[in-house]
Enzyme design. Structure first.
Site, PDB file in Angstrom:
ATOM      1  N   GLY A  29       0.860  -1.194   0.187  1.00 57.37           N
ATOM      2  CA  GLY A  29       0.073  -0.061  -0.116  1.00 57.37           C
ATOM      3  C   GLY A  29       0.847   1.355  -0.087  1.00 57.37           C
ATOM      4  N   ASP A  80      -1.616  -6.101  -7.650  1.00 54.62           N
ATOM      5  CA  ASP A  80      -3.027  -5.202  -7.547  1.00 54.62           C
ATOM      6  C   ASP A  80      -3.845  -6.501  -6.745  1.00 54.62           C
ATOM      7  OD1 ASP A  80      -5.775  -4.829  -8.163  1.00 54.62           O
ATOM      8  OD2 ASP A  80      -5.462  -4.308 -10.033  1.00 54.62           O
ATOM      9  N   TYR A 171     -17.892   9.697   4.627  1.00 53.51           N
ATOM     10  CA  TYR A 171     -17.045   8.525   4.524  1.00 53.51           C
ATOM     11  C   TYR A 171     -17.933   7.425   3.815  1.00 53.51           C
ATOM     12  CZ  TYR A 171     -12.945   5.939   6.231  1.00 53.51           C
ATOM     13  OH  TYR A 171     -12.101   5.013   6.092  1.00 53.51           O
ATOM     14  N   LYS A 178     -14.812  -0.567   6.178  1.00 52.75           N
ATOM     15  CA  LYS A 178     -13.881  -0.673   7.644  1.00 52.75           C
ATOM     16  C   LYS A 178     -14.654  -1.342   8.711  1.00 52.75           C
ATOM     17  CE  LYS A 178     -10.285   1.930   6.006  1.00 52.75           C
ATOM     18  NZ  LYS A 178      -9.184   1.039   5.468  1.00 52.75           N
ATOM     19  N   ILE A 207      -5.217  11.754   8.838  1.00 54.76           N
ATOM     20  CA  ILE A 207      -3.919  12.377   8.318  1.00 54.76           C
ATOM     21  C   ILE A 207      -4.046  12.465   6.800  1.00 54.76           C
ATOM     22  CG2 ILE A 207      -3.128   9.948   8.283  1.00 54.76           C
ATOM     23  CD1 ILE A 207      -0.446  10.803   9.060  1.00 54.76           C
TER      24      ILE A 207
HETATM   25  N1  LIG Z   1      -5.457   8.847   5.814  1.00 56.44           N
HETATM   26  C1  LIG Z   1      -6.209   8.795   6.869  1.00 56.44           C
HETATM   27  O1  LIG Z   1      -6.753   9.729   7.508  1.00 56.44           O
HETATM   28  C2  LIG Z   1      -6.540   7.444   7.148  1.00 56.44           C
HETATM   29  C3  LIG Z   1      -7.102   7.339   8.576  1.00 56.44           C
HETATM   30  C4  LIG Z   1      -7.464   5.844   9.198  1.00 56.44           C
HETATM   31  C5  LIG Z   1      -7.040   4.799   8.290  1.00 56.44           C
HETATM   32  N2  LIG Z   1      -6.610   5.292   7.081  1.00 56.44           N
HETATM   33  C6  LIG Z   1      -6.183   3.812   6.295  1.00 56.44           C
HETATM   34  O2  LIG Z   1      -4.753   3.821   5.907  1.00 56.44           O
HETATM   35  C7  LIG Z   1      -4.499   2.978   4.673  1.00 56.44           C
HETATM   36  C8  LIG Z   1      -3.514   3.795   3.829  1.00 56.44           C
HETATM   37  O3  LIG Z   1      -4.268   5.024   3.308  1.00 56.44           O
HETATM   38  P1  LIG Z   1      -3.398   6.180   3.108  1.00 56.44           P
HETATM   39  O4  LIG Z   1      -4.268   7.386   3.837  1.00 56.44           O
HETATM   40  O5  LIG Z   1      -2.012   6.121   3.359  1.00 56.44           O
HETATM   41  O6  LIG Z   1      -3.490   6.645   1.585  1.00 56.44           O
HETATM   42  P2  LIG Z   1      -2.566   6.199   0.177  1.00 56.44           P
HETATM   43  O7  LIG Z   1      -3.282   6.527  -1.013  1.00 56.44           O
HETATM   44  O8  LIG Z   1      -1.170   6.636   0.509  1.00 56.44           O
HETATM   45  O9  LIG Z   1      -2.797   4.411   0.501  1.00 56.44           O
HETATM   46  C9  LIG Z   1      -3.689   3.693  -0.066  1.00 56.44           C
HETATM   47  C10 LIG Z   1      -3.019   2.503  -1.074  1.00 56.44           C
HETATM   48  O10 LIG Z   1      -3.940   1.666  -1.445  1.00 56.44           O
HETATM   49  C11 LIG Z   1      -3.429   1.165  -2.466  1.00 56.44           C
HETATM   50  N3  LIG Z   1      -4.371   0.546  -3.557  1.00 56.44           N
HETATM   51  C12 LIG Z   1      -5.603   1.153  -3.999  1.00 56.44           C
HETATM   52  N4  LIG Z   1      -6.372  -0.010  -4.521  1.00 56.44           N
HETATM   53  C13 LIG Z   1      -5.275  -0.931  -4.662  1.00 56.44           C
HETATM   54  C14 LIG Z   1      -5.328  -2.195  -5.371  1.00 56.44           C
HETATM   55  N5  LIG Z   1      -6.509  -2.771  -6.203  1.00 56.44           N
HETATM   56  N6  LIG Z   1      -4.374  -3.003  -5.217  1.00 56.44           N
HETATM   57  C15 LIG Z   1      -3.188  -2.651  -4.276  1.00 56.44           C
HETATM   58  N7  LIG Z   1      -3.222  -1.579  -3.863  1.00 56.44           N
HETATM   59  C16 LIG Z   1      -4.296  -0.716  -4.056  1.00 56.44           C
HETATM   60  C17 LIG Z   1      -3.061   2.415  -3.179  1.00 56.44           C
HETATM   61  O11 LIG Z   1      -2.216   2.145  -4.282  1.00 56.44           O
HETATM   62  C18 LIG Z   1      -1.986   3.136  -2.243  1.00 56.44           C
HETATM   63  O12 LIG Z   1      -0.894   2.719  -2.280  1.00 56.44           O
HETATM   64  C19 LIG Z   1      -6.078   2.687   4.093  1.00 56.44           C
HETATM   65  O13 LIG Z   1      -6.410   1.571   4.473  1.00 56.44           O
HETATM   66  C20 LIG Z   1      -6.670   3.749   4.739  1.00 56.44           C
HETATM   67  O14 LIG Z   1      -8.262   3.576   4.598  1.00 56.44           O
HETATM   68  C21 LIG Z   1      -6.320   6.378   6.403  1.00 56.44           C
END
Ligand SMILES: NC(=O)c1ccc[n+]([C@@H]2O[C@H](COP(=O)([O-])OP(=O)(O)OC[C@H]3O[C@@H](n4cnc5c(N)ncnc54)[C@H](O)[C@@H]3O)[C@@H](O)[C@H]2O)c1
Length: 271
Positions: A29, A80, A171, A178, A207
């Site tokens: 990710g 993927d 959301y 989730k 974040i």
């Molecule tokens: N940013 C926030 O406020 C927050 C808060 C709580 C939880 N999260 C969770 O943290 C996790 C990471 O998100 P982030 O905020 O770092 O954003 P991000 O966009 O940097 O990361 C999301 C990742 O998911 C990957 N992805 C999406 N579809 C995909 C697929 N089909 N196959 C493989 N990879 C795939 C994207 O390429 C990306 O690398 C997520 O689960 C998000 O829901 C984020």
């Protein structure tokens, strides 16, 4: 240098700073330097982990490869998560190259912006399936393959958000996904636990990342978090990275099926 430090850890001379020495950790990710996965990578690297990354596809490849070049030991693979062939190929290659892995960080979620923004009541059937597949089912898909290469036990960690517990109007389908992900953590923990594999989730505070841009009113959510969270500050990549290191390391060897809030305490507050 890393080998020398690892040796010192083995001999019991150094206790802190190398919690993940000699551990192969797969981080799924990573998209760019704002990704939560990148914060986790930096924290795990500082604790001596051998890092393995996956990225989604050609669009992400160059940025991810440039980013990880700063690290000492790493491998990068495309995957993927909607493709069983991709996941099988990844774990086959990991088995061949590393023999075993000790940790897996699942930091992946996706829903179409129309499905996130137009209210849950308007979620399309196709959008629901896609969000659930990528954001919830994928944890089971990778845990199933990971257990075959976690032959000495291991730790699986996923990222979730409080939108699973309470309504955040921007959301929507992601909150439902989730909730499924968090319940999935419990079922997976119970099933793979006898093999010494733990499964936990971190519920991170808001974040700013590329994915967060897809959430309507995200800046507003950040403002409220800053005003209301007991610690009166925003959560950082390091905050999340440190807690993930805890879950990856033996410090948490008695913890599984847990959802840990890493949100400066925001989740305990009412209005
Ligand atoms: N940013 C926030 O406020 C927050 C808060 C709580 C939880 N999260 C969770 O943290 C996790 C990471 O998100 P982030 O905020 O770092 O954003 P991000 O966009 O940097 O990361 C999301 C990742 O998911 C990957 N992805 C999406 N579809 C995909 C697929 N089909 N196959 C493989 N990879 C795939 C994207 O390429 C990306 O690398 C997520 O689960 C998000 O829901 C984020």
């Amino acid at each position: 240098m890393k080998k020398l430090l690892a040796l010192l850890v083995n001999e019991g001379e150094i206790k802190m700073g190398l919690l993940l020495a000699n551990k192969n950790i797969l981080i799924m990710g990573l998209r760019n330097r704002w990704s939560i996965a990148w914060g986790i990578a930096k924290s795990a690297h500082a604790e001596g982990a051998n890092l393995i990354f996956t990225y989604l596809g050609e669009r992400e490849k160059e940025e991810v490869q440039t980013l990880v070049r700063a690290l000492e030991d790493y491998s990068v693979y495309p995957c993927d998560i909607t493709s069983d062939e991709d996941i099988d190929r990844l774990f086959g290659e990991l088995k061949e190259k590393y023999g075993l892995i000790h940790g897996l960080v699942h930091s992946i979620a996706f829903a179409k912006s129309a499905d996130i923004q137009n209210g849950y009541v308007n979620t399309t059937r196709e959008g629901f399936s896609m969000a659930m597949d990528i954001s919830a089912y994928s944890l089971a898909a990778v845990t199933r393959r990971a257990k075959d290469v976690m032959t000495q036990g291991g730790s699986v960690i996923t990222l979730t958000y409080m939108g699973s517990e309470k309504v955040f109007s921007g959301y929507n389908i992601m909150g439902v996904a989730k909730a499924a992900l968090e319940t999935g953590v419990k079922y997976l923990a119970s099933e793979v636990g006898p093999g010494g594999i733990r499964v936990n989730a971190i519920s991170a505070g808001p974040i700013k990342t590329s994915s967060a841009k897809g959430v309507r009113d995200f800046d507003n959510i950040l403002d409220v978090a800053l005003q209301k969270a007991p610690l009166r500050r925003e959560i950082t990549q390091e905050d999340i990275g440190g807690s993930v290191v805890f879950f990856l390391s033996d410090l948490s060897k008695g913890v599984t099926g847990e959802v840990l809030h890493v949100d400066c305490g925001l989740h305990i507050m009412g209005i």
